[in-house]
Enzyme design. Structure first.
Site, PDB file in Angstrom:
ATOM      1  N   HIS A 115       0.860  -1.194   0.000  1.00  0.00           N
ATOM      2  CA  HIS A 115       0.000   0.000   0.000  1.00  0.00           C
ATOM      3  C   HIS A 115       0.895   1.244   0.000  1.00  0.00           C
ATOM      4  O   HIS A 115       1.971   1.244   0.602  1.00  0.00           O
ATOM      5  CB  HIS A 115      -0.911  -0.004   1.231  1.00  0.00           C
TER       6      HIS A 115
ATOM      7  N   GLU B 295      -3.557   2.347  -7.356  1.00  0.00           N
ATOM      8  CA  GLU B 295      -4.039   3.414  -6.489  1.00  0.00           C
ATOM      9  C   GLU B 295      -3.164   4.647  -6.659  1.00  0.00           C
ATOM     10  O   GLU B 295      -2.080   4.732  -6.060  1.00  0.00           O
ATOM     11  CB  GLU B 295      -3.957   2.968  -5.032  1.00  0.00           C
TER      12      GLU B 295
HETATM   13  P1  PGA Z   1      -9.962   6.007  -0.153  1.00  0.00           P
HETATM   14  O1  PGA Z   1      -8.847   4.978   0.351  1.00  0.00           O
HETATM   15  O2  PGA Z   1     -11.029   5.187  -0.797  1.00  0.00           O
HETATM   16  O3  PGA Z   1     -10.425   6.646   1.125  1.00  0.00           O
HETATM   17  O4  PGA Z   1      -9.317   6.947  -1.071  1.00  0.00           O
HETATM   18  C1  PGA Z   1      -8.235   4.091  -0.519  1.00  0.00           C
HETATM   19  C2  PGA Z   1      -7.109   3.450   0.226  1.00  0.00           C
HETATM   20  O5  PGA Z   1      -7.063   3.555   1.425  1.00  0.00           O
HETATM   21  O6  PGA Z   1      -6.234   2.824  -0.356  1.00  0.00           O
END
Ligand code: PGA
Length: 304
Positions: free
Chosen positions: A137, A207
């Site tokens: 992450h 992401e």
């Molecule tokens: P979010 O979080 O949906 O609040 O942007 C995504 C994540 O924590 O990876």
């Protein structure tokens, strides 16, 4: 998103965020669905992550699980939901979560367990019967200094122990603005590809760092572009089969309202959802008005 053989919802409580850009008590979920695939691309799944608060107590966790348990979502044959709480709540969530939803850890150690105080090994997760783990992450990469190589090693070790991995990649705003997005996500993916040969149990979560917890979601076109680049990279550097079958999910400010359009993109195979996972919206039915959890909308969007 094309019709997939299955899609998966993945949820986890975020143990690192202090609630500055995300409401406390969010839970990540992912989803997958299971209809009969007619071609290899239909084996691809959808993934949505819900993040539930870092300050959660046992009571709060139980309440959150109850909300999830009560959610009216597509049948388990069509959608699989995975909830990923912080380590300390994994047994509680595992034992109280509805049986058609599953659990994931948010991280695990890079090699065999041993004298690594404070870490949790892949073996321990396997022992607890936790099938999934999230690795790489952006918060761990940025705040804890996890390099591409370290994340690649973690993915390889977790997979070798039989865990299924959600491997996160994504560029910062600075990298995007300098035109380096493809290069960055390709390098992150390469570090994984260099270390594994079997991609069956790996989901890639794209992401963009600038979209996580900021309310600034990537446009469907931006998401599709990167997902498509990642798939091309896999095709060229791993195999056409892996490119076609590997699920690439999107994360970063996904909510009930934007999930449908994102899900309609051909290479978006699901979501990693943080802040929106436990938000509610007013019910359309004004007579029996009750607030509805957004995760239901997101799951349903992912299966269209
Ligand atoms: P979010 O979080 O949906 O609040 O942007 C995504 C994540 O924590 O990876």
């Amino acid at each position: 998103m094309r019709l997939r053989g299955w899609c998966k919802i993945q949820g986890y409580w975020d143990a690192y965020r202090g609630g500055t850009h995300r409401p406390e008590g969010v839970l990540r979920l992912g989803l997958h669905r299971g209809s009969k695939p007619a071609s290899i691309s239909e084996f691809r799944s959808v993934f949505v992550n819900f993040v539930v608060g870092i300050n959660g107590t046992g009571e709060e966790v139980t309440k959150l699980v109850t909300t999830l348990n009560d959610g009216k979502v597509t049948s388990p044959d069509a959608v699989e939901v995975v909830v990923s709480p912080p380590f300390v709540f994994l047994p509680l969530v595992k034992s109280s979560l509805r049986s058609d939803f599953h659990v994931a850890a948010q991280n695990c150690w890079v090699k065999k367990g041993g004298a690594y105080t404070g870490e949790i090994s892949a073996e321990m997760l396997v022992n607890l019967d936790i099938p999934w783990v999230i690795l790489g992450h952006s918060e761990r990469r940025a705040l804890l200094g996890e390099s591409n190589e370290f994340v690649g090693d973690k993915v390889a070790y977790a997979v070798s122990k039989g865990l299924k991995v959600i491997a996160c990649v994504g560029e910062t705003l600075e990298q995007r603005e300098s035109g380096a997005t493809t290069e960055v996500v390709s390098a992150q993916t390469k570090a994984i590809a260099d270390r594994i040969s079997d991609w069956t149990n790996v989901v890639v979560a794209y992401e963009p760092v600038w979209a996580i917890g900021t309310g600034k979601v990537a446009t469907p076109a931006q998401a599709q572009e990167v997902h498509s680049e990642l798939r091309k990279w896999l095709q060229k550097n791993v195999s056409a089969e892996v490119a076609e079958s590997t699920r690439i999910i999107y994360g970063g400010s996904v909510n009930g309202a934007n999930s449908k359009e994102l899900a309609a993109q051909p290479d978006v195979d699901g979501f990693l959802v943080g802040g929106a996972s436990l938000k509610t919206r007013p019910c359309d039915d004004l007579v029996n008005s009750v607030d509805l959890p957004e995760f239901v909308d997101i799951i349903n969007a992912a299966t269209v």
